[in-house]
Design a protein around this motif. Structure first.
Motif, PDB file in Angstrom:
ATOM      1  N   LYS A 302       0.687  -1.062   0.046  1.00 25.06           N
ATOM      2  CA  LYS A 302      -0.044   0.082   0.032  1.00 25.06           C
ATOM      3  C   LYS A 302       1.072   1.264  -0.118  1.00 25.06           C
ATOM      4  O   LYS A 302       2.039   1.297   0.566  1.00 25.06           O
ATOM      5  CB  LYS A 302      -0.812   0.158   1.235  1.00 25.06           C
ATOM      6  N   TYR A 303       0.215   2.315  -0.671  1.00 25.87           N
ATOM      7  CA  TYR A 303       0.926   3.599  -0.691  1.00 25.87           C
ATOM      8  C   TYR A 303      -0.133   4.621  -0.302  1.00 25.87           C
ATOM      9  O   TYR A 303      -1.477   4.087  -0.542  1.00 25.87           O
ATOM     10  CB  TYR A 303       1.696   3.999  -2.148  1.00 25.87           C
ATOM     11  N   HIS A 304       0.217   5.821  -0.278  1.00 26.46           N
ATOM     12  CA  HIS A 304      -0.896   6.846  -0.011  1.00 26.46           C
ATOM     13  C   HIS A 304      -0.611   8.273  -0.706  1.00 26.46           C
ATOM     14  O   HIS A 304       0.616   8.306  -0.819  1.00 26.46           O
ATOM     15  CB  HIS A 304      -1.494   6.767   1.261  1.00 26.46           C
ATOM     16  N   LEU A 346       3.766  10.131  -3.913  1.00 22.23           N
ATOM     17  CA  LEU A 346       3.441   8.943  -3.301  1.00 22.23           C
ATOM     18  C   LEU A 346       4.109   8.608  -1.957  1.00 22.23           C
ATOM     19  O   LEU A 346       5.518   8.864  -2.221  1.00 22.23           O
ATOM     20  CB  LEU A 346       3.308   7.842  -4.203  1.00 22.23           C
ATOM     21  N   GLU A 347       3.835   8.157  -1.066  1.00 25.06           N
ATOM     22  CA  GLU A 347       4.449   7.738   0.146  1.00 25.06           C
ATOM     23  C   GLU A 347       4.076   6.353   0.510  1.00 25.06           C
ATOM     24  O   GLU A 347       3.070   5.789   0.110  1.00 25.06           O
ATOM     25  CB  GLU A 347       4.231   8.611   1.434  1.00 25.06           C
ATOM     26  N   GLU A 348       4.861   5.424   1.086  1.00 21.89           N
ATOM     27  CA  GLU A 348       4.849   4.402   1.544  1.00 21.89           C
ATOM     28  C   GLU A 348       3.846   4.012   2.470  1.00 21.89           C
ATOM     29  O   GLU A 348       3.700   4.940   3.495  1.00 21.89           O
ATOM     30  CB  GLU A 348       6.066   3.533   1.634  1.00 21.89           C
ATOM     31  N   GLY A 349       2.958   2.776   2.620  1.00 23.95           N
ATOM     32  CA  GLY A 349       2.240   2.349   3.635  1.00 23.95           C
ATOM     33  C   GLY A 349       0.638   3.381   3.618  1.00 23.95           C
ATOM     34  O   GLY A 349       0.539   4.079   2.548  1.00 23.95           O
ATOM     35  N   PRO A 350      -0.201   2.706   4.168  1.00 22.49           N
ATOM     36  CA  PRO A 350      -1.588   3.131   4.170  1.00 22.49           C
ATOM     37  C   PRO A 350      -1.988   4.491   4.789  1.00 22.49           C
ATOM     38  O   PRO A 350      -1.136   4.820   5.803  1.00 22.49           O
ATOM     39  CB  PRO A 350      -2.391   2.030   4.665  1.00 22.49           C
ATOM     40  N   LEU A 351      -2.800   5.249   4.485  1.00 22.37           N
ATOM     41  CA  LEU A 351      -3.403   6.288   5.334  1.00 22.37           C
ATOM     42  C   LEU A 351      -3.858   5.850   6.664  1.00 22.37           C
ATOM     43  O   LEU A 351      -4.297   4.666   6.762  1.00 22.37           O
ATOM     44  CB  LEU A 351      -4.524   7.154   4.376  1.00 22.37           C
ATOM     45  N   VAL A 386      -6.997   2.871  -4.954  1.00 27.00           N
ATOM     46  CA  VAL A 386      -6.868   2.863  -6.304  1.00 27.00           C
ATOM     47  C   VAL A 386      -6.091   1.461  -6.401  1.00 27.00           C
ATOM     48  O   VAL A 386      -4.926   1.218  -5.998  1.00 27.00           O
ATOM     49  CB  VAL A 386      -6.344   3.897  -7.065  1.00 27.00           C
ATOM     50  N   PHE A 387      -6.665   0.537  -7.007  1.00 30.14           N
ATOM     51  CA  PHE A 387      -6.044  -0.769  -7.175  1.00 30.14           C
ATOM     52  C   PHE A 387      -5.348  -0.880  -8.615  1.00 30.14           C
ATOM     53  O   PHE A 387      -5.661  -0.413  -9.515  1.00 30.14           O
ATOM     54  CB  PHE A 387      -6.867  -2.012  -7.142  1.00 30.14           C
ATOM     55  N   ILE A 388      -3.921  -1.266  -8.349  1.00 27.85           N
ATOM     56  CA  ILE A 388      -3.072  -1.161  -9.540  1.00 27.85           C
ATOM     57  C   ILE A 388      -2.617  -2.500  -9.640  1.00 27.85           C
ATOM     58  O   ILE A 388      -1.698  -3.028  -8.850  1.00 27.85           O
ATOM     59  CB  ILE A 388      -1.863  -0.065  -9.275  1.00 27.85           C
ATOM     60  N   CYS A 389      -2.858  -3.177 -10.976  1.00 31.36           N
ATOM     61  CA  CYS A 389      -2.163  -4.444 -11.050  1.00 31.36           C
ATOM     62  C   CYS A 389      -1.636  -4.550 -12.289  1.00 31.36           C
ATOM     63  O   CYS A 389      -2.179  -4.398 -13.435  1.00 31.36           O
ATOM     64  CB  CYS A 389      -3.586  -5.490 -11.059  1.00 31.36           C
ATOM     65  N   SER A 390      -0.308  -4.801 -12.232  1.00 31.77           N
ATOM     66  CA  SER A 390       0.615  -4.658 -13.463  1.00 31.77           C
ATOM     67  C   SER A 390       0.362  -5.884 -14.156  1.00 31.77           C
ATOM     68  O   SER A 390       0.645  -5.522 -15.717  1.00 31.77           O
ATOM     69  CB  SER A 390       2.099  -4.543 -13.024  1.00 31.77           C
ATOM     70  N   LEU A 402      -1.787 -12.235  -7.148  1.00 32.19           N
ATOM     71  CA  LEU A 402      -2.148 -11.020  -7.225  1.00 32.19           C
ATOM     72  C   LEU A 402      -1.432  -9.965  -6.365  1.00 32.19           C
ATOM     73  O   LEU A 402      -1.018  -8.923  -6.843  1.00 32.19           O
ATOM     74  CB  LEU A 402      -3.567 -10.974  -6.605  1.00 32.19           C
ATOM     75  N   ALA A 403      -1.152 -10.602  -5.181  1.00 32.13           N
ATOM     76  CA  ALA A 403      -0.045  -9.905  -4.267  1.00 32.13           C
ATOM     77  C   ALA A 403       1.181  -9.574  -4.785  1.00 32.13           C
ATOM     78  O   ALA A 403       1.956  -8.389  -4.667  1.00 32.13           O
ATOM     79  CB  ALA A 403      -0.097 -10.551  -2.935  1.00 32.13           C
ATOM     80  N   ALA A 404       1.634 -10.274  -5.697  1.00 38.45           N
ATOM     81  CA  ALA A 404       3.182 -10.176  -6.317  1.00 38.45           C
ATOM     82  C   ALA A 404       3.248  -9.037  -7.432  1.00 38.45           C
ATOM     83  O   ALA A 404       4.014  -8.635  -7.730  1.00 38.45           O
ATOM     84  CB  ALA A 404       3.772 -11.595  -6.824  1.00 38.45           C
ATOM     85  N   CYS A 405       1.909  -8.864  -7.942  1.00 41.55           N
ATOM     86  CA  CYS A 405       2.020  -7.788  -9.076  1.00 41.55           C
ATOM     87  C   CYS A 405       0.842  -6.707  -8.848  1.00 41.55           C
ATOM     88  O   CYS A 405       0.612  -6.058  -9.922  1.00 41.55           O
ATOM     89  CB  CYS A 405       1.704  -8.399 -10.370  1.00 41.55           C
ATOM     90  N   SER A 406       0.454  -6.328  -7.384  1.00 38.44           N
ATOM     91  CA  SER A 406      -0.439  -5.373  -7.392  1.00 38.44           C
ATOM     92  C   SER A 406       0.010  -4.607  -6.334  1.00 38.44           C
ATOM     93  O   SER A 406       0.509  -4.938  -5.349  1.00 38.44           O
ATOM     94  CB  SER A 406      -1.790  -5.905  -7.077  1.00 38.44           C
ATOM     95  N   ALA A 407      -0.758  -3.191  -6.424  1.00 40.85           N
ATOM     96  CA  ALA A 407      -0.488  -2.271  -5.218  1.00 40.85           C
ATOM     97  C   ALA A 407      -1.886  -1.414  -5.068  1.00 40.85           C
ATOM     98  O   ALA A 407      -2.500  -1.396  -6.050  1.00 40.85           O
ATOM     99  CB  ALA A 407       0.725  -1.343  -5.327  1.00 40.85           C
ATOM    100  N   ILE A 408      -1.835  -0.912  -3.923  1.00 39.26           N
ATOM    101  CA  ILE A 408      -3.150   0.137  -3.689  1.00 39.26           C
ATOM    102  C   ILE A 408      -2.513   1.400  -3.260  1.00 39.26           C
ATOM    103  O   ILE A 408      -1.603   1.557  -2.258  1.00 39.26           O
ATOM    104  CB  ILE A 408      -4.060  -0.480  -2.690  1.00 39.26           C
TER     105      ILE A 408
END
Length: 580
Positions: A302-304, A346-351, A386-390, A402-408
């Protein structure tokens, strides 16, 4: 080769074919540096083999979309600004590509703006046809309009069902899909209409109906691309039509889960349906086979984006962007500004989660609009995620894939502006979406992953969706193009009805906002270039081709790469040093 020995000039010892092959792996700045090494290198690159070298660079790039076969075919590469038209050489095309890419990557890109009003009714959906140079749009109040992109003139229209009993009238808030001269919109009931431009006897921008596709279930959404139309019903049915046939032919009737929310997108072989809190369900378009689920809840990376972006500029510092275009006059972009698009980080980690347990971000999230671009899939949620799946195909293999190629990416939202299901666009390793009256453009890396947040190579930024907070309403269409951003935009319009019409001449409305990032050809100070006829003895000026402080290192690195090949070459040549 002896360490510390003088390096032989590759041009004197290697065949031209081998040098050209190595230059295919060189960057444009490295090639620019080599042209300044000696007259021989300048002659080799910029005169003898200019077309071969620079055309290979063009065809390996992503801009413009679709590799041109030759310079004449650049007229078939549509851009809003016509940035690539009348390009005299492959080298000039490389210059234009790099200038455009550099502006996109800047943290404060220079842009010009046009706010285009379509009639007196708020725009709902629109599509820009850059090849035919017109915009097709529907309205809050009904009707369909075709507007010339270069003059703002109305080319053709269909009336609203509120004003006409004509069978061709278009209902209010009609959804619109479009591909290369074909327009599809929904009508009252469970049917969609298919209209085609460029038919015999039709004028420019005039469409004629070629089919009505009726359904025996409640249709909720539809999407047109790859010359297939995919339709979704809330009652557990999906439909796939071949739009190349006349009339369009139903080729697949799918059984899907019930209660689809209406948002869908497709690849060449698959269709993705949004199922709200259940994620995105993927089916094969030809067989109807269920391929799997893209469930963002399995994503752990996750990023925020921090909340609290600057407020809208005041009228004292920037004139409010009203719909200032007048029909029947040439469309003119406004002056260039470098502060129109605000840089974001963008910063690492959730809000941090809100303290209120009833806040939308503390509950089960609802996923709305989703869109794919090749292997990339992006979705947006009510809670501002926002879900980003490469690689969506890999992600269908299970939660680990999914976890290996995605981020939120998480953005601050209370969910109140999500009733339209969100809107987004993906193109050229970028994604654009709206959360809480802010439009975000996030740059990804070349593999469609989140960039290194500490050292991003390309900038991300935000825009406002209205000219003032009092007018803010959710965006109902947005799109990224090679040289422009287009969105719906709420602002003040100029009424085109007679002066004594009720409501006055100035009124709030929803327009089309076009932000052009193509460099201004008249602003040479802002976008420097250099002459293609410069000699090797001339100083290399500022601009796109300027070698940076690492010019010497780049030249030595290129010579080293070439020299590794010379060890296997039997010929001998003159020995030169860097100083020569």
């Amino acid at each position: 080769m002896q360490v510390g020995a003088p390096v032989a000039d590759p041009l004197a010892i290697l065949p031209p074919e081998l040098v050209l092959r190595v230059l295919e792996f060189a960057s444009l700045p490295a090639i620019a540096s080599l042209t300044a090494v000696s007259k021989a290198w300048h002659q080799f690159i910029d005169r003898t083999h200019q077309d071969a070298i620079y055309s290979s660079k063009v065809k390996a790039s992503q801009v413009p979309t679709g590799c041109p076969r030759d310079l004449l075919s650049l007229s078939d590469v549509p851009t809003f600004s016509r940035w690539f038209e009348n390009t005299p050489s492959w080298k000039s095309l490389c210059q234009r590509q790099t200038l455009l890419a550099r502006n996109w990557a800047s943290s404060s890109p220079v842009s010009r703006e046009l706010v285009l009003q379509v009639g007196d009714d708020p725009v709902w959906r629109f599509r820009a046809d850059l090849k035919r140079r017109f915009i097709v749009s529907t309205s809050h109040s009904g009707g369909l309009n075709v507007t010339d992109l270069d003059t703002g003139q109305s080319l053709w229209r269909l009336p609203s069902t509120l004003d006409s009993d004509d069978e061709d009238a278009v209902r209010p808030y009609a959804h619109l899909e479009y591909q290369d001269g074909m327009a599809v919109f929904d009508r009252d009931g469970d049917a969609v209409e298919v209209w085609q431009a460029d038919l015999d006897g039709a004028g420019r921008g005039e469409f004629r109906r070629i089919a009505i596709l009726d359904h025996d279930c409640q249709t909720r959404g539809f999407q047109l691309s790859y010359w297939t139309l995919c339709v979704v019903s809330t009652q557990g049915q999906g439909f796939v039509y071949d739009m190349k046939q006349r009339p369009p032919k139903l080729i697949t009737h799918l059984d899907i889960e019930r209660d689809a929310v209406g948002h869908l997108d497709q690849s060449e072989d698959a269709v993705m349906y949004s199922m709200g809190s259940r994620g995105y369900h993927v089916y094969n378009k030809a067989s109807g086979e269920f391929m799997g689920i893209l469930n963002p809840s399995y994503c752990t990376e996750k990023y925020h984006i921090r909340p609290g972006l600057p407020s809208l500029p005041s009228a004292s510092t920037r004139p409010m962007a009203a719909a200032r275009h007048r029909p029947m006059q040439p469309v003119s972009l406004g002056p260039p500004f470098s502060d129109r698009m605000l840089p974001i980080k963008l910063e690492e980690g959730p809000l941090p989660l809100p303290d209120d347990p009833d806040h939308v971000r503390n509950g089960e999230d609802e996923w709305g609009a989703g869109m794919q671009d090749g292997d990339l899939f992006v979705g947006v949620s009510r809670a501002g995620r926002v879900f980003i799946c490469s690689n969506w195909r890999q992600a269908l293999q299970g939660s680990r894939g999914l976890a290996a190629c995605s981020a939120i990416i998480e953005c601050e939202s209370d969910g109140s502006t999500f009733d339209l299901g969100g809107w987004l666009s993906v193109r050229n390793n970028r994604l654009m979406f709206e959360v809480q009256d802010q439009i975000y453009i996030v740059a990804l890396d070349g593999e469609n992953h989140i960039q290194d947040v500490a050292r991003p190579l390309r900038a991300s930024y935000s825009l406002y969706s209205s000219s003032t907070p009092q007018l803010a309403v959710p965006v109902s269409f947005m799109a990224l193009y090679d040289d422009a951003i287009m969105t719906t935009y709420t602002t003040l319009g100029h009424r085109q009805t007679p002066p004594n019409a009720p409501g006055g001449r100035i009124f709030p409305t929803k327009t089309i906002r076009i932000i052009c990032l193509a460099p201004d050809s008249n602003a040479s100070a802002s976008y420097p270039t250099f002459s293609a006829d410069a000699t090797a003895s001339s100083p290399v000026g500022e601009g796109i081709w300027s070698p940076d402080q690492n010019q010497a290192q780049r030249s030595r690195a290129m010579f080293h790469l070439l020299s590794m090949l010379m060890d296997e070459h039997d010929g001998a040549g003159d020995v030169v040093t860097d100083e020569e």
